[in-house]
Motif scaffolding. Structure first.
Motif, PDB file in Angstrom:
ATOM      1  N   ALA A 124       0.836  -1.202   0.000  1.00  0.00           N
ATOM      2  CA  ALA A 124       0.000   0.000   0.000  1.00  0.00           C
ATOM      3  C   ALA A 124       0.871   1.252   0.000  1.00  0.00           C
ATOM      4  O   ALA A 124       0.557   2.248  -0.662  1.00  0.00           O
ATOM      5  N   PHE A 125       1.979   1.218   0.743  1.00  0.00           N
ATOM      6  CA  PHE A 125       2.888   2.361   0.832  1.00  0.00           C
ATOM      7  C   PHE A 125       3.471   2.709  -0.538  1.00  0.00           C
ATOM      8  O   PHE A 125       3.441   3.872  -0.970  1.00  0.00           O
ATOM      9  N   THR A 126       3.994   1.725  -1.252  1.00  0.00           N
ATOM     10  CA  THR A 126       4.612   2.023  -2.541  1.00  0.00           C
ATOM     11  C   THR A 126       3.571   2.427  -3.576  1.00  0.00           C
ATOM     12  O   THR A 126       3.840   3.275  -4.434  1.00  0.00           O
ATOM     13  N   CYS A 127       2.379   1.852  -3.507  1.00  0.00           N
ATOM     14  CA  CYS A 127       1.314   2.288  -4.422  1.00  0.00           C
ATOM     15  C   CYS A 127       0.880   3.718  -4.107  1.00  0.00           C
ATOM     16  O   CYS A 127       0.591   4.503  -5.018  1.00  0.00           O
ATOM     17  N   GLN A 128       0.825   4.073  -2.825  1.00  0.00           N
ATOM     18  CA  GLN A 128       0.502   5.449  -2.456  1.00  0.00           C
ATOM     19  C   GLN A 128       1.560   6.415  -2.985  1.00  0.00           C
ATOM     20  O   GLN A 128       1.236   7.514  -3.461  1.00  0.00           O
ATOM     21  N   LEU A 129       2.826   6.023  -2.906  1.00  0.00           N
ATOM     22  CA  LEU A 129       3.885   6.859  -3.462  1.00  0.00           C
ATOM     23  C   LEU A 129       3.711   7.031  -4.966  1.00  0.00           C
ATOM     24  O   LEU A 129       3.922   8.134  -5.506  1.00  0.00           O
ATOM     25  N   ALA A 130       3.342   5.967  -5.658  1.00  0.00           N
ATOM     26  CA  ALA A 130       3.135   6.060  -7.105  1.00  0.00           C
ATOM     27  C   ALA A 130       2.046   7.074  -7.431  1.00  0.00           C
ATOM     28  O   ALA A 130       2.180   7.881  -8.355  1.00  0.00           O
ATOM     29  N   VAL A 131       0.947   7.052  -6.660  1.00  0.00           N
ATOM     30  CA  VAL A 131      -0.147   7.989  -6.898  1.00  0.00           C
ATOM     31  C   VAL A 131       0.274   9.406  -6.526  1.00  0.00           C
ATOM     32  O   VAL A 131      -0.060  10.378  -7.222  1.00  0.00           O
ATOM     33  N   MET A 132       1.024   9.547  -5.434  1.00  0.00           N
ATOM     34  CA  MET A 132       1.500  10.880  -5.043  1.00  0.00           C
ATOM     35  C   MET A 132       2.380  11.481  -6.132  1.00  0.00           C
ATOM     36  O   MET A 132       2.310  12.694  -6.411  1.00  0.00           O
ATOM     37  N   ALA A 133       3.217  10.663  -6.760  1.00  0.00           N
ATOM     38  CA  ALA A 133       4.036  11.155  -7.868  1.00  0.00           C
ATOM     39  C   ALA A 133       3.157  11.628  -9.012  1.00  0.00           C
ATOM     40  O   ALA A 133       3.421  12.679  -9.621  1.00  0.00           O
ATOM     41  N   LYS A 186      20.461   1.366 -10.076  1.00  0.00           N
ATOM     42  CA  LYS A 186      20.649   2.808 -10.230  1.00  0.00           C
ATOM     43  C   LYS A 186      19.408   3.381 -10.891  1.00  0.00           C
ATOM     44  O   LYS A 186      19.048   2.977 -12.004  1.00  0.00           O
ATOM     45  N   VAL A 187      18.740   4.311 -10.215  1.00  0.00           N
ATOM     46  CA  VAL A 187      17.475   4.855 -10.707  1.00  0.00           C
ATOM     47  C   VAL A 187      17.480   6.378 -10.591  1.00  0.00           C
ATOM     48  O   VAL A 187      18.293   6.964  -9.872  1.00  0.00           O
ATOM     49  N   HIS A 188      16.552   6.993 -11.282  1.00  0.00           N
ATOM     50  CA  HIS A 188      16.392   8.440 -11.226  1.00  0.00           C
ATOM     51  C   HIS A 188      15.966   8.845  -9.810  1.00  0.00           C
ATOM     52  O   HIS A 188      15.197   8.122  -9.155  1.00  0.00           O
ATOM     53  N   PRO A 189      16.418   9.992  -9.310  1.00  0.00           N
ATOM     54  CA  PRO A 189      16.051  10.407  -7.948  1.00  0.00           C
ATOM     55  C   PRO A 189      14.547  10.470  -7.702  1.00  0.00           C
ATOM     56  O   PRO A 189      14.105  10.243  -6.572  1.00  0.00           O
ATOM     57  N   LEU A 190      13.747  10.745  -8.733  1.00  0.00           N
ATOM     58  CA  LEU A 190      12.297  10.807  -8.555  1.00  0.00           C
ATOM     59  C   LEU A 190      11.743   9.496  -8.024  1.00  0.00           C
ATOM     60  O   LEU A 190      10.896   9.482  -7.124  1.00  0.00           O
ATOM     61  N   ILE A 191      12.197   8.378  -8.573  1.00  0.00           N
ATOM     62  CA  ILE A 191      11.608   7.083  -8.215  1.00  0.00           C
ATOM     63  C   ILE A 191      12.393   6.357  -7.124  1.00  0.00           C
ATOM     64  O   ILE A 191      11.972   5.294  -6.674  1.00  0.00           O
ATOM     65  N   ALA A 192      13.528   6.934  -6.697  1.00  0.00           N
ATOM     66  CA  ALA A 192      14.347   6.253  -5.692  1.00  0.00           C
ATOM     67  C   ALA A 192      13.578   5.920  -4.414  1.00  0.00           C
ATOM     68  O   ALA A 192      13.735   4.811  -3.882  1.00  0.00           O
ATOM     69  N   PRO A 193      12.722   6.809  -3.869  1.00  0.00           N
ATOM     70  CA  PRO A 193      12.022   6.436  -2.634  1.00  0.00           C
ATOM     71  C   PRO A 193      11.138   5.200  -2.784  1.00  0.00           C
ATOM     72  O   PRO A 193      10.990   4.424  -1.843  1.00  0.00           O
ATOM     73  N   ILE A 194      10.538   5.017  -3.965  1.00  0.00           N
ATOM     74  CA  ILE A 194       9.694   3.834  -4.179  1.00  0.00           C
ATOM     75  C   ILE A 194      10.563   2.585  -4.181  1.00  0.00           C
ATOM     76  O   ILE A 194      10.233   1.566  -3.554  1.00  0.00           O
ATOM     77  N   VAL A 195      11.686   2.640  -4.875  1.00  0.00           N
ATOM     78  CA  VAL A 195      12.556   1.464  -5.005  1.00  0.00           C
ATOM     79  C   VAL A 195      13.257   1.154  -3.686  1.00  0.00           C
ATOM     80  O   VAL A 195      13.358  -0.012  -3.276  1.00  0.00           O
ATOM     81  N   TYR A 196      13.727   2.192  -2.992  1.00  0.00           N
ATOM     82  CA  TYR A 196      14.473   1.979  -1.747  1.00  0.00           C
ATOM     83  C   TYR A 196      13.559   1.586  -0.583  1.00  0.00           C
ATOM     84  O   TYR A 196      14.050   1.201   0.484  1.00  0.00           O
TER      85      TYR A 196
END
Length: 611
Positions: free
Chosen positions: A405-414, A569-579
């Motif tokens: 749920a957390f990572t999906c919420q981040l995706a929607v927030m982006a 190695k990912v773009h800073p935008l998506i790093a919080p989702i991946v990390y």
């Protein structure tokens, strides 16, 4: 989450396929369909809306056939229309698909250049055309699938019918679950495919879970599984014990681990509902207000969801240049907040029933604030009351500690941040295209992060013996440090705190000694050097550092760490989702090492409906 059922049977299968779809309704869907083979013809029945509509269609136009596939679909790319509903057919091939084909656009353009005509907006239709095209060259379904699978980038589960091969079903998975069911002698040797064991519960209890990259051929003569290298392999058959009343843990020990590993597919499905790959844009559902009128944003949430708000603050302020305030819902009303005109109030909640957040939502509405909700349950109280529902498509989350749920919420927030930026004139088309490209990389990046599960498990014992653990991060990784600490506290009962790394020297460094592990989140990029400098200050005082970074970061700063976890190695935008993945896995394996109740930790509930 979308759902798949397939049957290679000894009698007509449509009724049983429909029953399997009913067992997948808990995942959520807005269209459904069934395809069967009969007398050399591929036939389909598809309907928008609930399964009752498909049921009426099947009653009016029955589907004979002893082999078939079925699907429930959450509308992602393409509206929930009959044309976009699965199954999709191209020539001799019919396909159902869970997940996302990240590179579908160039594949579609390639196929269109060959003269192929597309009838839907979905990425799934590309798969059907690719396999049908490969059949022209090979004449063999297995060879065609073997040739096409390496061309598909992303996360997917597939079930495939071939018009000229009525005694065959082929399935494949990468980043999305798929199981094989084996009928007993009473079932005449029938075999089945399903998204999970629950869909196949009335058909069989004998289940084999396909592993990452597997594909499987079901025939009347038997079943053969191949791994990602096309080598024939065996996958153990287990007794599922699943009934229609249960949501299955699959081959995972706990629901939490299952839900962690579901993230490539659920994040893909969530992103696909907001991304328009053909237009290379990020879109929101229709709304009755103009985003360009928004002058400030207030995000209100509890616990893990509040960290989504904190990360969203970085994104919205960076891209849309709007001021953002993030509030803990339990404090929001009691400080009598100043709510100005043209404020967008955003609530974030998995259940949509969190009492403090619901009360904050109502407080904002009473003061004339336009509201939006990032919510996983579309029938919940918050979902009904917000002005704009921004659904996540995580599916049911059983583990109390929120993960998918957390990572999906981040995706929607982006997606919200990018739409605000475009509405405010802060983002041009070229910049948005680049962002869409990076967002489409998220599911495969999550899969790459999950590949390090074994090494995280191996180091968990080091953390399990600690009394205190500190997490550090800068920028959007600071809220992620807070989330990592919360996860560890929730399920392992170890005291943990998250800090902005630059704040260490302003007090928390006094806690550091050789008995305090320090988890450092430091993707390479503009903030890396400063984070590493703070890490080295702690190492000089005896800290036992676990460094989570990409290959470049580990090469630069990982030598003195007691353990390292390599991320893509990912773009800073998506790093919080991946990390988010390694902090979830670390908390999980530490809790398992300590022997705590991972799925139902003490004193906690999944949905907090009291203030």
């Amino acid at each position: 989450m979308c759902g798949i059922v397939g049957i290679l049977g000894t009698s007509d299968v449509a009724d049983r396929l429909f029953d399997g779809l009913k067992r997948l309704e808990y995942r959520g869907y807005d269209s459904a369909g069934i395809a069967t083979l009969h007398d050399g013809r591929l036939e389909r029945r598809r309907a928008q809306g609930k399964l009752v509509n498909l049921g009426r269609l099947l009653a009016a136009e029955p589907l004979p056939g002893r082999v078939g596939i079925a699907h429930t679909r959450w509308a992602t790319h393409g509206a929930p229309t009959e044309d976009n509903a699965h199954p999709h057919t191209a020539g001799r091939v019919t396909v159902v698909h869970n997940g996302i084909i990240e590179n579908f656009k160039p594949l579609r353009e390639e196929l269109q250049a060959q003269g192929r005509v597309f009838l839907s907006q979905t990425d799934t239709e590309v798969v059907a055309h690719l396999i049908d095209s490969a059949l022209d060259a090979t004449g063999d379904p297995q060879a065609a699938v073997r040739a096409v699978l390496p061309r598909l980038h992303g996360a997917f589960a597939l079930a495939i019918l071939f018009r000229d091969h009525p005694d065959m079903l082929i399935g494949a998975r990468l980043g999305s679950p798929l199981v094989v069911g084996y009928g007993g002698e009473d079932e005449g040797g029938e075999t089945f495919l399903g998204s999970d064991a629950l869909a196949l519960a009335p058909l069989t209890q004998r289940i084999a879970y396909l592993e990452e990259g597997d594909w499987v051929v079901l025939t009347r003569e038997g079943t053969q599984v191949f791994d990602r290298d096309n080598m024939a392999v065996e996958r153990p058959i287990t007794i599922s014990g699943v009934t229609g009343a249960l949501i299955d843990k699959g081959n995972h020990r706990h629901f939490m681990l299952k839900e962690i590993f579901e993230q490539p597919i659920v994040v893909a499905q969530t992103l696909r509902s907001y991304i328009r790959p053909l237009e290379e844009q990020v879109a929101l559902p229709d709304m009755d207000f103009d985003l360009s009128s928004v002058e400030r944003v207030t995000v209100v949430a509890c616990g893990t969801a509040s960290y989504v708000g904190m990360i969203g603050k970085y994104w919205i302020e960076r891209f849309a240049r709007l001021p953002v305030e993030v509030d803990v819902a339990s404090e929001f009303r009691y400080r009598d907040p100043v709510l100005l005109a043209n404020t967008l109030g955003v609530v974030v909640s998995q259940s949509g029933e969190t009492a403090d957040t619901l009360a904050a939502l109502r407080h904002m509405k009473q003061h004339g604030v336009t509201t939006a909700g990032i919510i996983n349950v579309p029938t919940s109280s918050m979902a009904r009351e917000v002005d704009l529902l921004l659904p996540t498509h995580a599916g049911p989350e059983i583990g109390v500690a929120s993960t998918k749920a957390f990572t999906c919420q981040l995706a929607v927030m982006a997606a919200l941040a990018i739409n605000l930026a475009r509405a405010k004139g802060k983002l041009d088309a070229a910049e948005e295209r680049e962002i869409v490209h990076h967002l489409l990389e998220v599911p495969s990046a999550i899969s790459a992060a999950l590949a390090h599960d074994d090494e995280i498990k191996a180091m968990a014992g080091t953390i399990a013996g600690a009394r205190d653990v500190l997490y550090l991060g800068r920028g959007p990784d600071y809220p992620l440090a807070l989330e990592g600490a919360l996860k560890l506290k929730e399920i392992s009962y170890i005291h943990a705190e998250g800090y902005a790394s630059g704040e260490m020297k302003h007090g928390p460094i006094a806690l550091i000694d050789e008995h305090v592990p320090l988890i450092v989140l430091a993707p390479s990029g503009p903030l890396f050097d400063k984070t590493v400098s703070n890490m080295q200050e702690a190492q000089a005082r005896g800290a036992q550092v676990v460094l989570i970074s990409d290959a470049d970061g580990l090469a630069q700063a990982g030598d003195d760490a007691v353990a390292t976890i390599e991320m893509p190695k990912v773009h800073p935008l998506i790093a919080p989702i991946v990390y988010a993945i390694p902090v979830q896995l670390l908390a999980y394996h530490v809790a398992v090492a300590k022997g705590t109740d991972v799925d139902q930790p003490r004193n906690l509930a999944k949905s907090v409906t009291v203030e």
